[in-house]
Design a protein around this motif. Sequence first.
Motif, PDB file in Angstrom:
ATOM      1  N   MET A   1       2.780  56.428 156.334  1.00  0.00           N
ATOM      2  CA  MET A   1       2.825  57.068 155.031  1.00  0.00           C
ATOM      3  C   MET A   1       1.708  58.108 154.986  1.00  0.00           C
ATOM      4  O   MET A   1       0.570  57.819 155.343  1.00  0.00           O
ATOM      5  CB  MET A   1       2.643  56.012 153.937  1.00  0.00           C
ATOM      6  N   ARG A   4      -0.800  62.003 150.868  1.00  0.00           N
ATOM      7  CA  ARG A   4      -0.256  62.487 149.587  1.00  0.00           C
ATOM      8  C   ARG A   4       0.731  61.488 149.003  1.00  0.00           C
ATOM      9  O   ARG A   4       0.737  61.230 147.803  1.00  0.00           O
ATOM     10  CB  ARG A   4       0.407  63.840 149.782  1.00  0.00           C
ATOM     11  N   TRP A   5       1.575  60.911 149.840  1.00  0.00           N
ATOM     12  CA  TRP A   5       2.541  59.919 149.371  1.00  0.00           C
ATOM     13  C   TRP A   5       1.818  58.683 148.856  1.00  0.00           C
ATOM     14  O   TRP A   5       2.239  58.079 147.872  1.00  0.00           O
ATOM     15  CB  TRP A   5       3.516  59.534 150.472  1.00  0.00           C
ATOM     16  N   GLN A   6       0.731  58.298 149.534  1.00  0.00           N
ATOM     17  CA  GLN A   6      -0.048  57.144 149.092  1.00  0.00           C
ATOM     18  C   GLN A   6      -0.674  57.406 147.730  1.00  0.00           C
ATOM     19  O   GLN A   6      -0.714  56.522 146.878  1.00  0.00           O
ATOM     20  CB  GLN A   6      -1.130  56.793 150.118  1.00  0.00           C
ATOM     21  N   ILE A  43       9.158  63.503 146.910  1.00  0.00           N
ATOM     22  CA  ILE A  43       8.249  62.440 147.340  1.00  0.00           C
ATOM     23  C   ILE A  43       8.736  61.081 146.839  1.00  0.00           C
ATOM     24  O   ILE A  43       8.733  60.099 147.593  1.00  0.00           O
ATOM     25  CB  ILE A  43       6.814  62.732 146.851  1.00  0.00           C
ATOM     26  N   ARG A  46      11.615  59.842 148.880  1.00  0.00           N
ATOM     27  CA  ARG A  46      11.161  59.351 150.178  1.00  0.00           C
ATOM     28  C   ARG A  46      10.545  57.951 150.034  1.00  0.00           C
ATOM     29  O   ARG A  46      10.791  57.066 150.856  1.00  0.00           O
ATOM     30  CB  ARG A  46      10.155  60.321 150.786  1.00  0.00           C
ATOM     31  N   LEU A  47       9.751  57.746 148.997  1.00  0.00           N
ATOM     32  CA  LEU A  47       9.167  56.429 148.757  1.00  0.00           C
ATOM     33  C   LEU A  47      10.250  55.400 148.443  1.00  0.00           C
ATOM     34  O   LEU A  47      10.141  54.230 148.838  1.00  0.00           O
ATOM     35  CB  LEU A  47       8.139  56.499 147.624  1.00  0.00           C
TER      36      LEU A  47
END
Length: 76
Positions: A1, A4-6, A43, A46-47
């Motif tokens: 991951m 930015r996604w985190q 995003i 994707r998550l």
Amino acid sequence: MSPRWQIVLDFIKAYTKIHGIGPSYAVLASGLKMKSRANMHRIVMRLEKDGHLETKTRKYYSIKLVDKSVNEIVNL
């Protein structure tokens, strides 16, 4: 991951804990100082694909966290 996604996932967790509901894309973009809600949508999708979130189409505040602790216990 990616980092930015985190950050997005952590923001969703914090917002949900404080408000009791998931944030909208506009709230996400505003809270993370991003201009594009489309980027937030990408995003979040994707998550969701990775199993961290669930969403409902055409609903405001439809982002929900997935409790992975049950899946981790089952896989032991």
